[in-house]
Design an enzyme around this catalytic site. Structure first.
Site: not given
Lengths: 446, 446
Positions: B27, B91, B183
């Site tokens: 994103g 952060v 997977e």
């Protein structure tokens, strides 16, 4: 007797003479391969699960290659020889009289022993203080740690405001003018001045200083002086500040003192010398100043014809001169030892002494400059680099690695990019913090 | 105003609205790229220096790919946008009222904030006891640690004599039947039954048990039930023991208790759930059960039009249904947010609400079986795998990686070999345990 071990059952195998090889570096692995399907039972012991192609370790340390590109599982290389089994474990000692190799929870008896445990950095008595500050380049973890330190220096500098601190962060000192030191210095210069050039907004990566510190009046001591001079020119051209006759006096968190002068630097890399693994003390044999075990013409330990010592662990001399600690010597010694064991098992013939055939030495500087010393002929520049490239790619064990590595080199050459520029968050940040906590020298070292 | 930031001086840039993006995952990176050369000043903050292609992380954990194959330096991806600078830092909080992002030694003011900090494993309240025993798969260090644990299990078993202990070492439990779990299980089965076959002398790697534990009556909940059933068949065919309706009750050093039954196992891998990063608490916003921040139609935080939350950090709903935590959602959200900021900066136009366009979902099982759900069409088997392969290779950011990855897949497909089978001695043994309790032997029951 002539037997092919591949056709034997487990029970029949168990009756064959047992050869134990400690270390799967260039020497140990060559010995193992040459004993594949011979009428002996072979056990290879290494503390890691992979054979490491050490000549390219500096490429991992400078983000050009990934660890997997220069290493291959020992089991995979030896899988087709049913008479060879591989053990991943740490050897803690050798019971020379009882003929046993000792590990933490395991002890193996042997009929023949091949000690190929390699070497680690020599800090000339300062290991305790200097290793944490100036890591050497012997294992994949060393390489990852150095890669992290170099890349992190630029990241930290980008956030820094104090110009002096920035210059310190962007100063990289390579100690030692041997092939590894030369290759490291050239590669760091390329990373700083080319690869990272357009990627930072606050710092100018071309401000980075790469300083090669050598105590002797010349670099690449094993090469002819003329080649050494050419390499100094090339390094200077790449932006490396080469300082000869400059002995290192001290190292701390903020730099070094060399030839009486203080040089502030965040990153110091140690390539100044090697020292043999502790095998000498295990074998109670006579050792030289570098801790290498003195061996006879047939590479056996005096008084112990069943114990062979090869590669960087051995101090072998030829025509009065000691053999250099390079891969070709170890590989030829490994093959010789295997041949000699086969002869002793299959006949009463006394093996001929070991003779090293020197096929030449090579080194590379930066991205497209190599030097090759064939004795009768010296080759430098792009052609030398192509030869260096060819030899190193051909010798890379594990076919898939070759394609990948060639491709990555082609890519790096065309774009100046380096694929493996990863700073991982935990793993890579720890080993350099407390190096004395864990052994930093893999058994197989070269 | 229409400006191209690429033509601006540093001083002019400094006057532009400041967009801070926290997190360079799918994103955040899409948002940054879409803001490249827009009339804003962008700062991207990530605690690592690389963008990670998470869908292939299981390949690193199972030695199929190297870390560098699925990661690319964030700076490198964004280098050509002069209005974007990248900061590698952690952060620690957000001052919502004062509009500042807080780091350890740094605080950045913003005009617009994009929070794209992703998610981590959800141990449903058992993180403290279970994470050390059953690592999840979110970072390169996680993947390296799991790779080490899997490979080390076989090495340790080879030295073990007690058959029960051997079976425990060769039992691998994957918790969670989502795409990652499926997977992982398929890949571990391939490693055990194909890749490592013929390389060990004492153990029979085909004895290895791979158990997929799922609490619900079906796997791949986001896919149509018919596809889930086909995948169970395929997994079983690969030698995976799929256990549905099996809730995990306990984990310890020697295995798990699931549905009341004890299963001895050395390796337990956690893929059972995700939980958003702490951003929700920083933003003091309303969060859902998974800790995701509830956002409005335009992906802003209620009451804070200057704060966008996207990807796994956001709880966005469409037509009353929550959007799934997958890469395509995060990428579309990133591009939407960038567009919406550009519109708000350049005009007074009110951005349209975000609409997610579902282009389908895919997953893969083992080496040549994939499932694709296009809604109107389901594709399974080899064709599905080829489509999965194509999409994943195309989306790999960083062109050089694509060639390398394709080559490695081709190689792995033809030979069953996996290139990255490295157990390193220090670095990889640390991330899963606290440094001070780091064992000398990487074979640690955590």
């Amino acid at each position: 007797m002539k037997t092919n071990a591949s056709s034997l059952s487990k029970e029949q195998l168990a009756k064959l003479p047992h050869v134990v090889i400690i270390g799967a570096g260039f020497g140990g692995l060559q010995a193992a391969r040459a004993l594949g399907n011979a009428p002996v039972r072979v056990t290879v012991i290494d503390r890691t699960n992979h054979h490491l192609f050490q000549p390219l370790l500096y490429q991992v340390a400078t983000a050009g290659l990934s660890p997997a590109d220069i290493s291959v599982p020992i089991r995979h290389v030896l899988r087709k020889y049913k008479n060879i089994s591989v053990i991943m474990d740490e050897v803690t000692g050798i019971d020379v009289e009882g003929r046993h190799v000792l590990m933490d929870d395991l002890s193996l008896s042997y009929d023949y022993l091949i000690v190929a445990t390699g070497a680690h950095e020599n800090y000339f008595g300062h290991a305790k203080e200097w290793r944490p500050l100036a890591p050497g380049l012997k294992s994949l973890d060393d390489a990852r740690g150095i890669r992290r330190k170099i890349l992190q220096a630029f990241e930290t500098a980008e956030l820094e405001t104090d110009p002096e601190r920035i210059q310190e962060l962007l100063t990289f000192i390579v100690v030692g003018g041997g092939p590894t030191g030369v290759e490291m210095a050239g590669a760091i210069a390329e990373v700083a001045h080319k690869t990272l050039a357009s990627e930072f907004r606050h710092i100018d990566t071309s401000m980075a200083r790469i300083i090669l510190v050598e105590a002797l009046p010349r670099i690449l001591g094993t090469f002819p002086e003329s080649l050494g001079r050419k390499v100094v020119k090339e390094l200077t051209h790449l932006g490396v500040d080469v300082r000869l006759n400059t002995a290192l006096e001290a190292i701390d968190e903020h730099g070094v003192i060399a030839a009486g002068q203080r040089i502030p630097a965040h990153t110091v890399i140690w390539t100044a010398g090697v020292q043999a693994s502790p095998a000498g003390t295990w074998l109670q044999g006579e050792v030289d100043r570098a801790g290498r075990v003195k061996v006879q013409e047939d590479l056996t330990l005096p008084g112990h014809p069943e114990i062979y010592v090869i590669g960087d662990t051995a101090s072998a001399t030829q025509d009065g001169k000691p053999l250099p600690g390079v891969a070709p010597v170890a590989m030829q010694e490994g093959r010789y030892v295997a041949k000699s064991i086969k002869e002793r098992v299959q006949s009463t013939k006394q093996p001929a002494p070991f003779r090293y055939k020197n096929k030449g030495y090579m080194a590379t500087v930066g991205r497209a400059y190599g030097i090759v010393d064939l004795g009768f002929l010296h080759i430098t520049g792009f052609l030398g680099w192509i030869m260096w490239l060819g030899v190193h790619v051909v010798y890379l064990i594990g076919f898939s690695n070759r394609i990948i590595v060639m491709l990555q080199w082609a890519w790096a050459y065309l774009t100046f990019q380096r694929r493996a520029r990863i700073i991982t968050y935990v793993a890579d940040s720890l080993p350099l913090v407390k190096p004395e906590e864990a052994p930093r020298q893999p058994v197989q070292s070269r």
